[in-house]
Design a protein around this motif. Structure first.
Motif, PDB file in Angstrom:
ATOM      1  N   PHE A 123       1.148  -1.433  -0.145  1.00  0.00           N
ATOM      2  CA  PHE A 123      -0.063   0.016  -0.294  1.00  0.00           C
ATOM      3  C   PHE A 123       1.023   1.407  -0.099  1.00  0.00           C
ATOM      4  O   PHE A 123       0.437   2.421  -0.208  1.00  0.00           O
ATOM      5  CB  PHE A 123      -1.291  -0.260   1.411  1.00  0.00           C
ATOM      6  CG  PHE A 123      -2.449  -1.075   1.198  1.00  0.00           C
ATOM      7  CD1 PHE A 123      -3.277  -1.122   0.320  1.00  0.00           C
ATOM      8  CD2 PHE A 123      -2.101  -2.260   1.969  1.00  0.00           C
ATOM      9  CE1 PHE A 123      -4.062  -2.078   0.480  1.00  0.00           C
ATOM     10  CE2 PHE A 123      -3.004  -3.702   2.359  1.00  0.00           C
ATOM     11  CZ  PHE A 123      -3.910  -2.836   1.113  1.00  0.00           C
ATOM     12  N   LEU A 124       1.794   1.062   0.546  1.00  0.00           N
ATOM     13  CA  LEU A 124       2.800   2.274   0.236  1.00  0.00           C
ATOM     14  C   LEU A 124       3.909   2.429  -0.906  1.00  0.00           C
ATOM     15  O   LEU A 124       5.163   3.442  -0.181  1.00  0.00           O
ATOM     16  CB  LEU A 124       3.231   2.696   2.011  1.00  0.00           C
ATOM     17  CG  LEU A 124       2.100   2.445   3.258  1.00  0.00           C
ATOM     18  CD1 LEU A 124       2.760   2.689   4.324  1.00  0.00           C
ATOM     19  CD2 LEU A 124       1.066   3.399   3.029  1.00  0.00           C
ATOM     20  N   GLY A 125       4.744   1.338  -0.684  1.00  0.00           N
ATOM     21  CA  GLY A 125       6.003   1.088  -1.459  1.00  0.00           C
ATOM     22  C   GLY A 125       6.986   1.055  -0.794  1.00  0.00           C
ATOM     23  O   GLY A 125       6.527   0.760   0.271  1.00  0.00           O
TER      24      GLY A 125
ATOM     25  N   HIS B  23      -0.374   9.822   2.860  1.00  0.00           N
ATOM     26  CA  HIS B  23      -1.627   8.980   2.561  1.00  0.00           C
ATOM     27  C   HIS B  23      -2.617   8.809   3.730  1.00  0.00           C
ATOM     28  O   HIS B  23      -2.219   8.999   4.934  1.00  0.00           O
ATOM     29  CB  HIS B  23      -0.998   7.614   2.939  1.00  0.00           C
ATOM     30  CG  HIS B  23       0.188   6.927   1.928  1.00  0.00           C
ATOM     31  ND1 HIS B  23       1.240   7.478   1.813  1.00  0.00           N
ATOM     32  CD2 HIS B  23       0.284   6.066   0.822  1.00  0.00           C
ATOM     33  CE1 HIS B  23       2.140   6.624   0.440  1.00  0.00           C
ATOM     34  NE2 HIS B  23       1.460   6.255  -0.023  1.00  0.00           N
ATOM     35  N   LEU B  24      -3.686   9.674   3.248  1.00  0.00           N
ATOM     36  CA  LEU B  24      -5.220   9.663   4.338  1.00  0.00           C
ATOM     37  C   LEU B  24      -5.790   8.744   4.409  1.00  0.00           C
ATOM     38  O   LEU B  24      -6.107   7.887   3.394  1.00  0.00           O
ATOM     39  CB  LEU B  24      -6.058  10.520   3.597  1.00  0.00           C
ATOM     40  CG  LEU B  24      -4.740  12.223   3.467  1.00  0.00           C
ATOM     41  CD1 LEU B  24      -3.933  12.476   2.526  1.00  0.00           C
ATOM     42  CD2 LEU B  24      -5.810  13.345   2.774  1.00  0.00           C
ATOM     43  N   ASP B  25      -6.205   8.077   5.307  1.00  0.00           N
ATOM     44  CA  ASP B  25      -6.699   7.026   6.131  1.00  0.00           C
ATOM     45  C   ASP B  25      -7.715   6.979   5.492  1.00  0.00           C
ATOM     46  O   ASP B  25      -8.633   6.063   5.068  1.00  0.00           O
ATOM     47  CB  ASP B  25      -6.784   6.872   7.856  1.00  0.00           C
ATOM     48  CG  ASP B  25      -5.569   6.590   8.210  1.00  0.00           C
ATOM     49  OD1 ASP B  25      -4.734   6.047   7.731  1.00  0.00           O
ATOM     50  OD2 ASP B  25      -5.271   6.999   9.941  1.00  0.00           O
TER      51      ASP B  25
ATOM     52  N   ALA C 249      -2.036  14.968  -9.314  1.00  0.00           N
ATOM     53  CA  ALA C 249      -1.393  14.340  -7.786  1.00  0.00           C
ATOM     54  C   ALA C 249      -1.558  12.954  -7.223  1.00  0.00           C
ATOM     55  O   ALA C 249      -1.535  12.483  -6.279  1.00  0.00           O
ATOM     56  CB  ALA C 249      -1.326  15.321  -6.841  1.00  0.00           C
ATOM     57  N   PHE C 250      -3.247  12.747  -7.611  1.00  0.00           N
ATOM     58  CA  PHE C 250      -4.021  11.943  -6.957  1.00  0.00           C
ATOM     59  C   PHE C 250      -4.214  11.047  -7.331  1.00  0.00           C
ATOM     60  O   PHE C 250      -4.506  10.282  -8.178  1.00  0.00           O
ATOM     61  CB  PHE C 250      -5.650  12.600  -6.167  1.00  0.00           C
ATOM     62  CG  PHE C 250      -5.202  14.032  -5.753  1.00  0.00           C
ATOM     63  CD1 PHE C 250      -5.352  13.782  -4.012  1.00  0.00           C
ATOM     64  CD2 PHE C 250      -4.952  15.206  -6.602  1.00  0.00           C
ATOM     65  CE1 PHE C 250      -5.738  15.103  -3.691  1.00  0.00           C
ATOM     66  CE2 PHE C 250      -5.317  16.451  -5.390  1.00  0.00           C
ATOM     67  CZ  PHE C 250      -4.929  15.912  -4.739  1.00  0.00           C
ATOM     68  N   SER C 251      -3.886   9.069  -6.386  1.00  0.00           N
ATOM     69  CA  SER C 251      -4.534   8.122  -6.534  1.00  0.00           C
ATOM     70  C   SER C 251      -4.765   7.311  -5.453  1.00  0.00           C
ATOM     71  O   SER C 251      -5.072   7.635  -4.051  1.00  0.00           O
ATOM     72  CB  SER C 251      -2.886   7.456  -7.143  1.00  0.00           C
ATOM     73  OG  SER C 251      -2.210   8.075  -8.134  1.00  0.00           O
ATOM     74  N   LEU C 252      -6.036   6.185  -5.828  1.00  0.00           N
ATOM     75  CA  LEU C 252      -5.964   5.702  -4.805  1.00  0.00           C
ATOM     76  C   LEU C 252      -6.124   4.255  -5.593  1.00  0.00           C
ATOM     77  O   LEU C 252      -5.828   3.831  -6.340  1.00  0.00           O
ATOM     78  CB  LEU C 252      -7.824   6.017  -5.300  1.00  0.00           C
ATOM     79  CG  LEU C 252      -8.403   5.424  -4.295  1.00  0.00           C
ATOM     80  CD1 LEU C 252      -8.109   6.468  -2.860  1.00  0.00           C
ATOM     81  CD2 LEU C 252     -10.210   5.701  -4.511  1.00  0.00           C
ATOM     82  N   ARG C 253      -5.909   3.179  -4.442  1.00  0.00           N
ATOM     83  CA  ARG C 253      -5.997   1.918  -4.723  1.00  0.00           C
ATOM     84  C   ARG C 253      -6.657   1.138  -3.887  1.00  0.00           C
ATOM     85  O   ARG C 253      -7.276   1.307  -3.097  1.00  0.00           O
ATOM     86  CB  ARG C 253      -4.253   1.798  -3.684  1.00  0.00           C
ATOM     87  CG  ARG C 253      -3.413   1.827  -4.164  1.00  0.00           C
ATOM     88  CD  ARG C 253      -1.892   1.971  -3.209  1.00  0.00           C
ATOM     89  NE  ARG C 253      -0.794   2.468  -3.407  1.00  0.00           N
ATOM     90  CZ  ARG C 253       0.380   1.979  -4.718  1.00  0.00           C
ATOM     91  NH1 ARG C 253      -0.094   0.449  -5.251  1.00  0.00           N
ATOM     92  NH2 ARG C 253       1.033   2.454  -4.796  1.00  0.00           N
ATOM     93  N   ASP C 254      -7.129   0.236  -5.090  1.00  0.00           N
ATOM     94  CA  ASP C 254      -8.271  -1.100  -3.739  1.00  0.00           C
ATOM     95  C   ASP C 254      -7.353  -1.256  -2.541  1.00  0.00           C
ATOM     96  O   ASP C 254      -6.652  -1.589  -2.092  1.00  0.00           O
ATOM     97  CB  ASP C 254      -8.481  -1.572  -5.043  1.00  0.00           C
ATOM     98  CG  ASP C 254      -8.280  -3.057  -5.444  1.00  0.00           C
ATOM     99  OD1 ASP C 254      -7.095  -3.106  -4.801  1.00  0.00           O
ATOM    100  OD2 ASP C 254      -8.487  -2.928  -6.665  1.00  0.00           O
ATOM    101  N   ALA C 255      -8.428  -2.666  -2.359  1.00  0.00           N
ATOM    102  CA  ALA C 255      -7.950  -3.528  -0.978  1.00  0.00           C
ATOM    103  C   ALA C 255      -6.566  -3.976  -0.989  1.00  0.00           C
ATOM    104  O   ALA C 255      -6.315  -4.928   0.566  1.00  0.00           O
ATOM    105  CB  ALA C 255      -9.538  -4.264  -0.650  1.00  0.00           C
ATOM    106  N   THR C 256      -6.647  -4.477  -2.551  1.00  0.00           N
ATOM    107  CA  THR C 256      -6.092  -5.353  -2.334  1.00  0.00           C
ATOM    108  C   THR C 256      -4.208  -4.669  -2.781  1.00  0.00           C
ATOM    109  O   THR C 256      -2.971  -5.021  -3.078  1.00  0.00           O
ATOM    110  CB  THR C 256      -5.753  -6.855  -3.845  1.00  0.00           C
ATOM    111  OG1 THR C 256      -5.895  -5.571  -5.358  1.00  0.00           O
ATOM    112  CG2 THR C 256      -6.716  -6.700  -3.837  1.00  0.00           C
TER     113      THR C 256
ATOM    114  N   ARG D  62      -4.282  -2.277  -5.437  1.00  0.00           N
ATOM    115  CA  ARG D  62      -3.628  -2.134  -6.870  1.00  0.00           C
ATOM    116  C   ARG D  62      -4.439  -0.315  -6.897  1.00  0.00           C
ATOM    117  O   ARG D  62      -5.646  -0.392  -6.557  1.00  0.00           O
ATOM    118  CB  ARG D  62      -4.455  -3.397  -7.528  1.00  0.00           C
ATOM    119  CG  ARG D  62      -4.384  -3.169  -9.438  1.00  0.00           C
ATOM    120  CD  ARG D  62      -5.638  -4.154  -9.846  1.00  0.00           C
ATOM    121  NE  ARG D  62      -6.946  -4.543  -9.416  1.00  0.00           N
ATOM    122  CZ  ARG D  62      -7.474  -2.923 -10.186  1.00  0.00           C
ATOM    123  NH1 ARG D  62      -7.128  -2.492 -11.186  1.00  0.00           N
ATOM    124  NH2 ARG D  62      -8.594  -3.161  -9.807  1.00  0.00           N
ATOM    125  N   VAL D  63      -3.878  -0.296  -7.735  1.00  0.00           N
ATOM    126  CA  VAL D  63      -3.995   1.067  -8.406  1.00  0.00           C
ATOM    127  C   VAL D  63      -5.043   1.448  -9.101  1.00  0.00           C
ATOM    128  O   VAL D  63      -5.020   0.831 -10.121  1.00  0.00           O
ATOM    129  CB  VAL D  63      -2.556   2.044  -8.288  1.00  0.00           C
ATOM    130  CG1 VAL D  63      -3.106   3.479  -9.150  1.00  0.00           C
ATOM    131  CG2 VAL D  63      -1.971   1.616  -7.855  1.00  0.00           C
TER     132      VAL D  63
END
Length: 412
Positions: free
Chosen positions: A28-30, A120-122, A172-179, A181-182
């Motif tokens: 999730f954070l790389g 990274h915003l909760d 500048a904004f991105s979102l990942r799913d529960a796994t 994956r972007v």
């Protein structure tokens, strides 16, 4: 000497939690060594040396289970760390139960004067009505809830809301799913809200009600701190700290910087005893007296037992207090074999409300400065005292045993 199965089982749990934390961070954070996170900025505000060390050698300062005590210390540490993730999931379930429009682990990535920075915003909650509204919610776990928010937490949340405001219309904004994956990458914030939530937001952050909150949770209670709003000066402080941190990391990697010359936490900082990098910290340099180790170990162990005993007493007292309250005895004595107990009312202690006194004196004198001078003349300070500080140093890194899990089935 072979380990007993109970110890091996706890060691499996300890090493498993460590590995799970590493995998989750990577997913999730790389690679956190390649950028500055806002939690790094908050940490650097308290101790630059420890923050740089974590960037240079992630994981090497962690506990290594060379004996049973260190293994249990590692287990407690990672249980505490995972408690925060468990609370975050619970908060997510609670928010979802209200059918709120929200995004988890929203990522903001920018380059500021050569410094790679990611936030990274909760949770980010979005509502288009009655007015366009955005709420940032950062979750923190604590054994005991603080009276005021820690500086590192405030720095982090000010950075979050400030970056969201400043980068609103940049990709500048991105979102990942529960796994991990972007699923949405390099969008503006309004574009991301439209793509992920189907919500249309204004193109100007000034037209949005934007706040950030910190939710601190313990095992039995919760406390909210906020609201925090975008503040240019606070964002500038975060960006300057991030740049300084990255400059120190780069210099040390290139052999042009000395990590021991970096600022450390001042005073008797409560987190120094838990720092992964305290074994050779210059803050603690002094005389060597190896013959004292036995006495200090005994004292350290006794103090730890005392703390655990006090916590046990408090838990048991609260349980019996609750039982007495539910017994409807109207504060009468309750007999229990050779013991008896009851809930007794006691008068509260007298205390002096200094703020109320300041207001009254100001009203009598008609001058705030005269009131302060009068209070200062009446203020006394006790004699200085000495306090014995005993802390355990972190273990020197050693290789962990990769066969511990397979040995559980055959351990005697």
């Amino acid at each position: 000497m072979p380990k007993d199965q109970a110890s091996v089982l706890l060691e499996i749990l300890s090493q498993g939690l460590k590995r799970y934390a590493e995998l989750s961070t990577q997913k999730f954070l790389g690679d956190r060594t390649g950028y500055v996170g806002l939690s790094d900025v908050g940490r650097a505000m308290e101790c630059m040396r420890a923050t740089v060390a974590a960037k240079l050698s992630p994981g090497e300062g962690d506990d290594h289970d060379t004996n049973a005590d260190q293994m249990l210390a590692t287990l407690r540490r990672h249980l505490t760390l995972q408690r925060g993730h468990c609370f975050e999931d619970l908060v997510g379930h609670a928010l979802s139960a209200h059918d709120l429009l929200l995004m988890r682990q929203l990522e903001i990535e920018i380059i500021h004067q050569g410094t790679p920075l990611r936030a990274h915003l909760d949770f980010v909650l979005v509502s288009p009505t009655p007015v366009p509204t955005v709420r940032i919610l950062e979750c923190k776990s604590a054994q005991r809830l603080p009276d005021a928010l820690y500086t590192s937490y405030e720095t982090q949340v000010y950075g979050q809301v400030g970056l969201l405001y400043a980068a609103w219309n940049t990709k500048a904004f991105s979102l990942r799913d529960a796994t991990g994956r972007v699923c949405s990458s390099r969008l503006t914030f309004p574009e991301l809200c439209q793509a992920s939530l189907g919500v249309t937001l204004p193109n100007r952050p000034e037209d949005v009600d934007l706040q950030a909150w910190v939710l601190c949770l313990s095992m039995t209670d919760g406390k909210a701190f906020g609201p925090y709003v975008a503040h240019p000066a606070m964002l500038e402080m975060c960006l300057k700290t991030a740049s300084a941190l990255w400059a120190h990391v780069t210099a040390c990697r290139e052999g042009q910087g000395d990590i021991d010359s970096l600022p450390t936490a001042s005073g008797c900082h409560g987190l120094c005893g838990y720092c992964d990098w305290n074994a050779d910290c210059p803050k603690f340099r002094g005389e060597e007296h190896p013959d004292w180790e036995g006495d200090l170990r005994t004292l350290f162990t006794l103090k730890a037992k005392k703390q655990a005993l006090e916590e046990t007493i408090q838990e048991r007292e609260e349980a019996i207090r609750t039982a007495c309250a539910l017994s409807h005895t109207n504060h009468a004595w309750i007999r229990a074999g050779g013991y008896r107990c009851k809930l007794a009312q006691q008068n509260g202690r007298y205390s002096l409300d200094m703020e109320r006194l300041r207001q009254e004196v100001t009203a009598l004198t008609g001058s705030a400065s005269e009131a302060e001078q009068l209070l200062a003349r009446c203020r006394t300070r006790g004699q200085p005292t000495t306090r014995l500080l005993v802390r355990a140093m972190r273990a020197t890194p050693e290789a962990t045993d990769p066969t511990v899990a397979s040995s559980f089935a055959t351990a005697n």
